[in-house]
Write an enzyme that holds these catalytic residues in place. Structure first.
Site, short mmCIF file in Angstrom:
data_model
loop_
_atom_site.label_atom_id
_atom_site.label_comp_id
_atom_site.label_asym_id
_atom_site.label_seq_id
_atom_site.Cartn_x
_atom_site.Cartn_y
_atom_site.Cartn_z
N HIS A 281 0.84 -1.20 0.00
CA HIS A 281 0.00 0.00 0.00
C HIS A 281 0.87 1.24 0.00
O HIS A 281 1.88 1.30 0.69
CB HIS A 281 -0.90 0.03 1.24
CG HIS A 281 -1.75 1.26 1.33
ND1 HIS A 281 -2.93 1.40 0.64
CD2 HIS A 281 -1.55 2.43 2.00
CE1 HIS A 281 -3.45 2.60 0.89
NE2 HIS A 281 -2.64 3.24 1.71
N ASP B 188 -14.76 2.83 8.16
CA ASP B 188 -13.72 3.76 7.70
C ASP B 188 -14.27 4.72 6.65
O ASP B 188 -13.97 5.91 6.67
CB ASP B 188 -12.52 3.00 7.14
CG ASP B 188 -11.46 3.95 6.62
OD1 ASP B 188 -10.91 4.72 7.43
OD2 ASP B 188 -11.20 3.93 5.40
N ARG C 37 -14.37 13.04 8.82
CA ARG C 37 -13.11 13.72 9.13
C ARG C 37 -12.77 14.77 8.07
O ARG C 37 -12.21 15.82 8.37
CB ARG C 37 -11.96 12.69 9.22
CG ARG C 37 -12.01 11.83 10.47
CD ARG C 37 -11.11 10.61 10.34
NE ARG C 37 -9.75 10.99 10.02
CZ ARG C 37 -8.92 10.24 9.31
NH1 ARG C 37 -9.31 9.07 8.84
NH2 ARG C 37 -7.69 10.67 9.06
N SER D 180 -7.07 3.96 9.61
CA SER D 180 -7.81 3.96 8.34
C SER D 180 -7.11 3.07 7.32
O SER D 180 -7.73 2.21 6.69
CB SER D 180 -7.93 5.39 7.81
OG SER D 180 -8.50 5.42 6.52
N LYS E 195 -8.17 -1.35 6.25
CA LYS E 195 -8.43 -1.87 4.89
C LYS E 195 -7.48 -3.01 4.55
O LYS E 195 -7.86 -3.99 3.91
CB LYS E 195 -8.30 -0.73 3.87
CG LYS E 195 -9.41 0.30 3.98
CD LYS E 195 -9.41 1.26 2.83
CE LYS E 195 -8.39 2.36 2.96
NZ LYS E 195 -8.73 3.40 3.94
#
Length: 442
Positions: A82, A161, A168, A183, A187
């Site tokens: 990621h 999320d 947010r 967050s 995932k």
């Protein structure tokens, strides 16, 4: 248990229990905890922070709020990657097939981009026929057969999320490191991989502008992994200038293909080697980073990574001729050069401004509803440290519409700083964070 008491305790700087965090997340998803209560709690977290245990509990509560993908049917130790996002970040297009070619199963769930350019999924859709929606069984079968798959995220993956991030975004609570870390990691955990390698970007074109903050985020995500039983490593890398030369969906696919052929930009190749080394290490394919790097280089030079990309594209219904002949990929109608106003050396390139220029042309989404133009974008001709003559092209705009061309040209020209002195090229990688600790190299 009441949301009011949980908000009050966090506002006073007290550590919340696992049950309190689970109660809050479940209540928010079900609607029993209101937006204004969750906004108050998020602001309290921004001010007071969270302990590593609290952050891990929040991560797991969000990961368990929707579907969780069971990848136990995939043979071997599954590894995912990621990136926290940047400009010209086409790393996954190179890294996924290259790592798979070395024997590590790569099961990657990706999202669509909102911002400068599309996400990995959008970029892959530059290839006609490429299917991003795979059922869980199709996903597992393909990784077992091919060694890798890249698919879109399930609609019900981590709904907590999705809801919290939208809140947010409008309550000035985005830039909290515990909330960012949970967050991202929620995932990845819901995605089912055994190990995760993170590319944490720092600089003008990154979410984390400050290097120390980027290391803090990397350390927190590695700590979450340790708390929840996942192996995680994080490379902290430079995003002051775009990665590679191409910024735009099909343009980035073409550059990724060139990299797998061994002729790509050196910075893109190097970051793939850094991340890939950690992926092979965590997958148990290589004993250490140095051995892993040698494996990756051999696979790259032999063309195994390119062949694996062709195999993956074919498995997902895409036309492999677009990989063999990238000139067939979507292209813009015209190319508009942006000339250097003076002679000298490129001293800096504001990656964010380059990304915005590409988005103005249609390469990215300003809103969730925006349609992406796969052929447009920006190609840099000069990067930091390069000499330039007045009137020489600094970069090119690949354009299909005149509508915002002037604004994009102005943004791109303003992204470059040219001076009389050649400055030292900035480091590409600042350091590595693993379960064994933090190494800062620059």
């Amino acid at each position: 248990m009441r949301a009011y008491d949980i908000i009050y305790r966090k506002r006073m700087g007290q550590e919340l229990t696992t049950d309190e965090i689970r109660f809050l997340v479940r209540g928010y998803v079900s609607g029993e905890v209101t937006d204004y209560q969750m906004a108050a709690w998020a602001m309290a977290v921004c001010i007071q922070g969270m302990t590593p245990r609290e952050t891990a509990d929040l991560t797991m509560a969000m990961a368990e709020s929707g579907d969780q993908i069971d990848l136990s049917g995939i043979r071997g130790r599954k590894v995912d990657k990621h990136s926290t996002g940047g400009v010209g970040d086409k790393v996954s297009l190179v890294l996924v097939p290259l790592v798979a070619a070395c024997g590590a199963p790569v099961a990657k769930m990706s999202g669509r981009g909102l911002g400068h350019t599309g996400g990995t999924i959008d970029k892959l859709e530059s290839i006609p026929g490429f299917r991003v929606e795979l059922s869980p069984q199709e996903f597992i079968d393909q990784v077992n057969r091919v060694g890798c798959a890249v698919a879109g995220q399930s609609g019900n993956l981590v709904p907590a999320d999705k809801k919290l991030y939208a809140l947010r975004d409008v309550t000035a609570t985005v830039d909290s490191i515990p909330l960012i870390a949970s967050s991202i990691m929620s995932k990845k955990i819901a995605g089912g991989a055994d190990a995760v390698v993170l590319d944490v970007k720092a600089g003008a074109g990154a979410f984390m502008k400050d290097l120390d903050q980027a290391f803090r985020l990397a350390e927190m995500m590695v700590a979450i992994g340790r708390e929840v039983g996942r192996e995680v490593a994080a490379v902290v890398s430079n995003m002051d200038q775009p990665l590679g030369y191409a910024v735009g969906n099909a343009l980035e696919v073409a550059e990724a293909i060139e990299t797998l052929r061994g002729f790509g930009p050196k910075d893109l190749e190097e970051i793939c080697l850094q991340l890939g080394s950690q992926m092979l290490r965590l997958a148990g394919v290589a004993p250490d980073g140095e051995s892993a790097r040698k494996m990756l280089l051999r696979a790259l030079r032999a063309g195994h990574g390119l062949n694996k990309l062709i195999e993956m594209v074919e498995a997902q219904g895409g036309d492999p001729s677009y990989i063999r002949q990238p000139i067939k990929l979507p292209r813009a109608k015209r190319i508009v050069p942006v000339a250097a106003p003076r002679s000298g050396y490129v001293q800096a390139i504001d990656a964010l401004e380059v990304g915005v220029a590409a988005m103005l042309l249609g390469a990215g989404r300003e809103t969730k509803e925006s349609a992406i133009d796969l052929g447009v974008g920006v190609v840099l001709r000069k990067k930091v440290g390069d000499p330039v003559e007045a009137g020489e092209p600094l970069a090119e705009l690949h354009v299909n519409s005149e509508r915002r061309l002037d604004e994009a040209r102005e943004r791109l020209a303003g992204a470059y700083r040219i001076g009389g002195e050649r400055l030292q090229e900035p480091p590409l990688v600042y350091g590595l964070v693993t379960s064994h600790g933090t190494e800062r190299w620059a």
